[in-house]
Scaffold this active site. Structure first.
Site, mmCIF file in Angstrom:
data_model
loop_
_atom_site.group_PDB
_atom_site.id
_atom_site.type_symbol
_atom_site.label_atom_id
_atom_site.label_comp_id
_atom_site.label_asym_id
_atom_site.label_seq_id
_atom_site.Cartn_x
_atom_site.Cartn_y
_atom_site.Cartn_z
ATOM 1 N N LYS A 167 0.844 -1.197 0.000
ATOM 2 C CA LYS A 167 0.000 0.000 0.000
ATOM 3 C C LYS A 167 0.881 1.249 0.000
ATOM 4 O O LYS A 167 1.954 1.225 0.588
ATOM 5 C CB LYS A 167 -0.915 0.005 1.232
ATOM 6 C CG LYS A 167 -1.795 -1.238 1.392
ATOM 7 C CD LYS A 167 -2.860 -1.334 0.335
ATOM 8 C CE LYS A 167 -3.753 -2.563 0.579
ATOM 9 N NZ LYS A 167 -4.818 -2.684 -0.419
ATOM 10 N N HIS A 286 -5.987 -13.870 -7.522
ATOM 11 C CA HIS A 286 -6.894 -12.874 -6.957
ATOM 12 C C HIS A 286 -8.252 -12.995 -7.633
ATOM 13 O O HIS A 286 -8.337 -13.359 -8.802
ATOM 14 C CB HIS A 286 -6.331 -11.459 -7.138
ATOM 15 C CG HIS A 286 -6.992 -10.452 -6.248
ATOM 16 N ND1 HIS A 286 -8.239 -9.920 -6.526
ATOM 17 C CD2 HIS A 286 -6.598 -9.882 -5.081
ATOM 18 C CE1 HIS A 286 -8.570 -9.071 -5.570
ATOM 19 N NE2 HIS A 286 -7.603 -9.033 -4.678
#
Length: 470
Positions: A167, A286
């Protein structure tokens, strides 16, 4: 021909509703939740689904005489009420195996969830579950490596894998991205991860990211003496570019790559899984876009189906939600599709949403990945829910630590090892979670700060898609 062929339109149930049919072991079985238009009989709706997802069309056609319709047609063999829902019902349909190309999840889904979902006689339609016959499973490659091989490659045993997503997920340069990877891995994580939407954008081209990440992984390995890894997202504009990225990851001696299997597509995913199997690479998966398909309780495809399809198409790790974090998913439903990722046989169990027995034979299992809004306070529950054959990924729960990503990683590692130790000692880790974590924090200032930082953070929202049980 005129004596045998009657032109015109006849009701679907005359051909495709067969309540006396006993499914064969080689049949592919599907359970649909159907909500028909007002006034249309259940049997007609269910038969229409069977017809339109197999051999049927809206009109009788002469060319039916050129084949054996009785052999190839789908058959609705059972209808059940949906508990607590007077509008909908379950339709159980058997499909002969020869309707599907061997090893092709793309072909299976094109039939089962194709045009039939736009059928006017239906208000809603949802594919709840599929029983894949062993004869079909044996034609699929499945996970490139599987749980056992992945543990051997990473040299991690007796506990879940520990990771995080980098992040901010967008906007970092390649070099700064690599710096964050290094901080997380040196702090104690096993793995770090590209987010699903990092591909090759103007602020960070994929080759730069791969090179800086490889440098970070190798440096962290040298400092810690542990095997480390990073999921390099190879999802790309074209299959050719996807394979180019995978090849470069291999050249850099990285152990694991990543693919967005729903947005990338099952054909691309199966191809990449086959490449990983041949080249000794691990494949992280994912599920971006899944909630568009699976979250509505009456329309779409349940995630348990998407999870089964992924195990067949190929992947070594799959995101499954967290139960306790920010993403949708109750405990029993999540356990149901985790079972289908990891176990060799999963019995029918409506309390977990499994409508059929599913025999996986010797197909390797898939690591369940818990990711999304989790932090150190969730660690005992995550270990209890997901068990050892899982990967627990803390994004904000790592980088949001007041002392930085390395401290956040250390806090998560200490919390995990404390919970594993307590579980192995026979303690009830969910009931005793606070005591276990606070005791561990006495010897870890990083964990103490993390516990204080996230002590009030909870995601207590009701689940939208609930199990149909009473």
């Amino acid at each position: 021909m005129s004596k045998k062929y009657d032109a015109g339109v006849k009701e679907y149930r005359d051909t495709y509703w067969t309540p006396d049919y006993v499914p064969l072991d080689t049949d592919l079985l599907a359970c649909f939740k159907c909500t028909g238009q007002e006034g249309v009989p259940r049997e007609e709706v269910a038969a229409a689904v069977a017809a339109e997802s197999s051999t049927g069309t809206w009109s009788t056609v002469w060319s039916e005489l050129l084949t054996d319709l009785e052999f190839y047609k789908g058959r609705c063999y059972r209808i059940e009420d949906v508990p607590g829902d007077k509008e909908s019902f379950y339709a159980f349909i058997a499909y002969p195996l020869d309707l599907f190309e061997e090893g092709s999840i793309t072909n299976v889904l094109t039939s089962l969830v194709g045009n039939v979902f736009g059928f006017k006689a239906l208000r809603h339609l949802r594919l709840e579950d599929i029983r894949f016959p062993m004869a079909f499973i044996k034609t699929c490659g499945g996970p490139p490596q599987g749980i056992v091989v992945e543990r051997d490659r990473l040299n991690k045993y007796g506990r879940p894998l520990l990771g995080c997503t980098i992040k901010p997920k967008l906007g970092l340069s390649g070099k700064n991205y690599g710096r964050v990877v290094y901080e997380c891995l040196r702090g104690g994580l096993d793995l770090t991860k590209d987010d699903e939407n990092i591909n090759s954008q103007p602020f960070q081209r994929w080759r730069d990211r791969f090179e800086f990440v490889a440098e970070a992984v190798k440096l962290a390995q040298q400092e810690t003496g542990e095997v480390k890894g990073h999921y390099l997202n190879c999802t790309a504009t074209t299959p050719e570019e996807m394979y180019e990225r995978a090849e470069f990851a291999k050249e850099l001696d990285m152990p694991i790559i990543m693919h967005d299997y729903i947005t990338g597509g099952f054909t691309a995913n199966t191809g990449l899984a086959n490449w990983c199997r041949k080249n000794g690479m691990l494949l992280h998966i994912h599920r971006a876009m899944h909630a568009v398909i699976d979250r509505h309780p009456k329309h779409g495809i349940h995630f348990r189906v998407l999870a089964k399809c992924l195990r067949l198409s190929g992947g070594d790790q799959l995101h499954t939600g967290t139960v306790v974090g920010k993403l949708e998913g109750d405990r029993q439903t999540t356990l149901g599709y985790i079972d289908n990722l990891r176990e060799s046989f999963v019995p029918e169990d409506r309390t977990r949403g499994n409508f059929f027995d599913q025999d996986w034979g010797s197909m390797p299992g898939v690591f369940a990945v818990a990711s999304g809004g989790i932090h150190v306070w969730h660690m005992p529950a995550l270990l209890a829910i997901f068990g050892d054959d899982s990967c627990l990924q803390f994004g904000g729960g790592t980088h949001g630590h007041p002392w930085g990503s390395a401290a956040g990683a250390a806090a998560n590692r200490v919390a995990l090892e404390a919970c594993v130790k307590a579980r192995n000692a026979g303690r009830e880790i969910e009931k005793e979670s606070r005591d276990i974590l606070m005791e561990a924090a006495k010897h870890s200032p990083e964990l103490a700060i993390a516990l204080e930082t996230w002590k009030e953070i909870k995601f207590e929202f009701d689940t939208v898609d609930k199990l149909d049980v009473q």
